[in-house]
Design an enzyme around this catalytic site. Structure first.
Site, PDB file in Angstrom:
ATOM      1  N   HIS A 137      -3.432 -11.224  -2.603  1.00  0.00           N
ATOM      2  CA  HIS A 137      -2.442 -10.136  -2.661  1.00  0.00           C
ATOM      3  C   HIS A 137      -2.148  -9.506  -1.309  1.00  0.00           C
ATOM      4  O   HIS A 137      -1.285  -8.640  -1.207  1.00  0.00           O
ATOM      5  CB  HIS A 137      -2.920  -9.048  -3.625  1.00  0.00           C
TER       6      HIS A 137
HETATM    7  C1  UD1 Z   1      -3.374  -1.912  -2.626  1.00  0.00           C
HETATM    8  C2  UD1 Z   1      -4.213  -1.536  -1.396  1.00  0.00           C
HETATM    9  C3  UD1 Z   1      -5.123  -2.690  -1.037  1.00  0.00           C
HETATM   10  C4  UD1 Z   1      -5.932  -3.149  -2.224  1.00  0.00           C
HETATM   11  C5  UD1 Z   1      -4.990  -3.478  -3.368  1.00  0.00           C
HETATM   12  C6  UD1 Z   1      -5.713  -3.912  -4.607  1.00  0.00           C
HETATM   13  C7  UD1 Z   1      -3.198  -0.062   0.271  1.00  0.00           C
HETATM   14  C8  UD1 Z   1      -2.594  -0.018   1.614  1.00  0.00           C
HETATM   15  N1  UD1 Z   1      -3.368  -1.285  -0.248  1.00  0.00           N
HETATM   16  O1  UD1 Z   1      -2.543  -3.001  -2.251  1.00  0.00           O
HETATM   17  O2  UD1 Z   1      -6.009  -2.271  -0.017  1.00  0.00           O
HETATM   18  O3  UD1 Z   1      -6.682  -4.276  -1.867  1.00  0.00           O
HETATM   19  O4  UD1 Z   1      -4.227  -2.296  -3.671  1.00  0.00           O
HETATM   20  O5  UD1 Z   1      -4.838  -4.238  -5.639  1.00  0.00           O
HETATM   21  O6  UD1 Z   1      -3.500   0.964  -0.274  1.00  0.00           O
HETATM   22  N2  UD1 Z   1       2.643  -2.741  -8.149  1.00  0.00           N
HETATM   23  C9  UD1 Z   1       2.875  -2.886  -9.492  1.00  0.00           C
HETATM   24  N3  UD1 Z   1       2.065  -2.211 -10.351  1.00  0.00           N
HETATM   25  C10 UD1 Z   1       1.046  -1.413  -9.946  1.00  0.00           C
HETATM   26  C11 UD1 Z   1       0.841  -1.276  -8.566  1.00  0.00           C
HETATM   27  C12 UD1 Z   1       1.630  -1.939  -7.680  1.00  0.00           C
HETATM   28  O7  UD1 Z   1       3.781  -3.591  -9.913  1.00  0.00           O
HETATM   29  O8  UD1 Z   1       0.340  -0.832 -10.793  1.00  0.00           O
HETATM   30  C13 UD1 Z   1       3.496  -3.522  -7.217  1.00  0.00           C
HETATM   31  C14 UD1 Z   1       4.643  -2.719  -6.666  1.00  0.00           C
HETATM   32  O9  UD1 Z   1       5.712  -3.576  -6.526  1.00  0.00           O
HETATM   33  C15 UD1 Z   1       4.151  -2.305  -5.294  1.00  0.00           C
HETATM   34  C16 UD1 Z   1       3.271  -3.487  -4.898  1.00  0.00           C
HETATM   35  O10 UD1 Z   1       2.697  -3.941  -6.127  1.00  0.00           O
HETATM   36  O11 UD1 Z   1       5.175  -2.058  -4.414  1.00  0.00           O
HETATM   37  C17 UD1 Z   1       2.184  -3.154  -3.944  1.00  0.00           C
HETATM   38  O12 UD1 Z   1       1.393  -2.055  -4.421  1.00  0.00           O
HETATM   39  P1  UD1 Z   1       0.596  -1.114  -3.367  1.00  0.00           P
HETATM   40  O13 UD1 Z   1      -0.248  -0.137  -4.083  1.00  0.00           O
HETATM   41  O14 UD1 Z   1       1.548  -0.606  -2.361  1.00  0.00           O
HETATM   42  O15 UD1 Z   1      -0.309  -2.131  -2.570  1.00  0.00           O
HETATM   43  P2  UD1 Z   1      -1.217  -3.329  -3.070  1.00  0.00           P
HETATM   44  O16 UD1 Z   1      -0.657  -4.575  -2.516  1.00  0.00           O
HETATM   45  O17 UD1 Z   1      -1.499  -3.260  -4.539  1.00  0.00           O
END
Ligand code: UD1
Length: 387
Positions: free
Chosen positions: A233
């Site tokens: 991811h």
């Molecule tokens: C985040 C953390 C990362 C961790 C990871 C575990 C930061 C900078 N990154 O990354 O350190 O390893 O979580 O999963 O804090 N999204 C969904 N549903 C959700 C959450 C996210 O669809 O419940 C999608 C959205 O499109 C979002 C993307 O995932 O824009 C990324 O989510 P985000 O929380 O920004 O970062 P992660 O890649 O999940």
């Protein structure tokens, strides 16, 4: 609330945080249920920032790990790093002014960790003292669980979060000695740094029996030690079209050798769709929605090897001595390489590293010291001692 109590806000926001708060809550509740006269009651408030919000990324972990529902959910959702961090800060400030905790405890290295630390470090309580306990403070003490880890790669958002959080925290709870060394080199006073061990292993040990009963590999129709478990991811792997395509080609090829179990993170799913990267219809490449904690632990224990870019999986594979290929140029958890079963790989060398793992010997390693299931207890002892 009695005079002999400490008010603590515990913050969680994203999936890997939930495994870290579960044992802390259990330890707090255990201590509160059998208070010793010399020890304080800990009155905790659980704040979920809402950084992760999908059922399988959040609610499922609260249910499976028996974490009480959050007292407060800031419901920030997804956005750019700046917007997400700022939104958490705005909403968390209101909570701090309202609750005036003695301690804010943050875990890990996600944006929620950084945002709440920044707010706690700059807040000024009206009247400049906590009215709720015998601890009189202008602002809460900040305690960081999983402090000191460094990848030395500032292109990773998590590295920025770690550096800033540790620079501002008052109590830094480290999982391994390299964490202490990193913090000392950054000029952080030794008196603030406490080596307590790995909180993820508290959760793993507490859930091992339940995870084993899941028999997840059997449900997926793959045999013990005859499948690869894959999670990816990180933006560096999934946000670039050519990198993600190359990785998917390798997974297709791997699936011709052994079954590949690949629960797909929402970020990865979004990028696969955006780039219209077609996945093979080889039945051995088993793509699925994100899975729960117990299923994941069961797969880590029973996989032939794990291919990942997750921090938690590097630690869990080390615990089980399952070979792990970490698809990153560096790791903030070097002990999983020096003592555990982990090795780094990159898209260019991935296939030869996979072949070596499938055909040759690998380092089984050993479980590092203080990865013993007692980290939450040690953290609470330090909190009591400090007050
Ligand atoms: C985040 C953390 C990362 C961790 C990871 C575990 C930061 C900078 N990154 O990354 O350190 O390893 O979580 O999963 O804090 N999204 C969904 N549903 C959700 C959450 C996210 O669809 O419940 C999608 C959205 O499109 C979002 C993307 O995932 O824009 C990324 O989510 P985000 O929380 O920004 O970062 P992660 O890649 O999940």
């Amino acid at each position: 609330m009695t005079a002999n109590s400490m008010k603590l806000i515990l913050v969680a926001g994203a999936r890997p945080n939930f495994m870290k708060i579960a044992p802390l809550i259990r330890a707090i509740e255990k201590h509160n249920a059998s208070p010793k006269t010399s020890q304080m009651n800990i009155d905790y408030i659980l704040v979920h920032t809402g950084q992760h919000y999908d059922i399988e990324m959040s609610e499922a972990f609260f249910r499976d790990l028996e974490i009480p529902s959050p007292d407060i959910n800031l419901e920030v959702g997804s956005a750019s790093h700046t917007a997400q961090t700022a939104e958490i800060m705005k909403r968390f400030e209101k909570i701090l002014l309202q609750e005036k905790p003695d301690v804010v405890m943050v875990v890990g290295d996600v944006n929620s960790t950084l945002a709440c630390t920044l707010v706690a470090s700059k807040i000024e309580y009206p009247g400049a003292r906590s009215k709720t306990s015998n601890l009189h403070r202008r602002r809460p003490l900040i305690a960081h669980v999983e402090a000191g880890l460094r990848s030395f790669d500032r292109s990773m958002p998590e590295e920025i979060n770690r550096l800033v959080t540790d620079a501002l925290a008052d109590l830094l709870f480290t999982p391994s000695p390299d964490g202490n060394e990193n913090l000392k080199k950054e000029g952080i006073a030794e008196s603030k740094i406490k080596l307590v061990g790995n909180i993820m292993i508290d959760t793993l040990l507490g859930n091992l029996q339940k995870a084993r009963t899941r028999q997840t590999h059997k449900k997926l129709d793959v045999n013990e030690k005859e499948f690869a478990y894959v999670t990816l991811h990180r933006p560096s792997n999934v946000d670039d079209k050519s990198t993600l395509s190359t990785i998917m080609e390798h997974l297709d090829r791997l699936a011709c050798e052994i079954p590949v179990v690949f629960p797909v993170h929402p970020r990865t799913k979004k990028m696969l769709a955006n780039y219209a990267i077609a996945c093979s219809n080889n039945n051995n490449l088993k793509l699925m929605d994100p899975i729960g904690y117990h299923d994941s632990i069961c797969l880590v224990e029973h996989a032939r090897f794990v291919l990942t870019d997750s921090g938690g999986l590097q630690e869990e594979t080390t615990f089980f001595r399952t070979p792990c290929l970490t698809l990153r140029p560096n790791t903030e958890r070097p002990i999983t390489i020096t003592e555990g079963s982990n090795m780094l790989t990159n898209p260019g060398s991935l296939w030869s590293d996979i072949e070596q793992l499938l055909n040759g010997p690998y380092q089984k390693g050993k479980i590092p010291g203080l990865w013993d299931g007692k980290t939450a207890e040690r953290i609470l002892q330090h909190l009591y001692a400090m007050t």
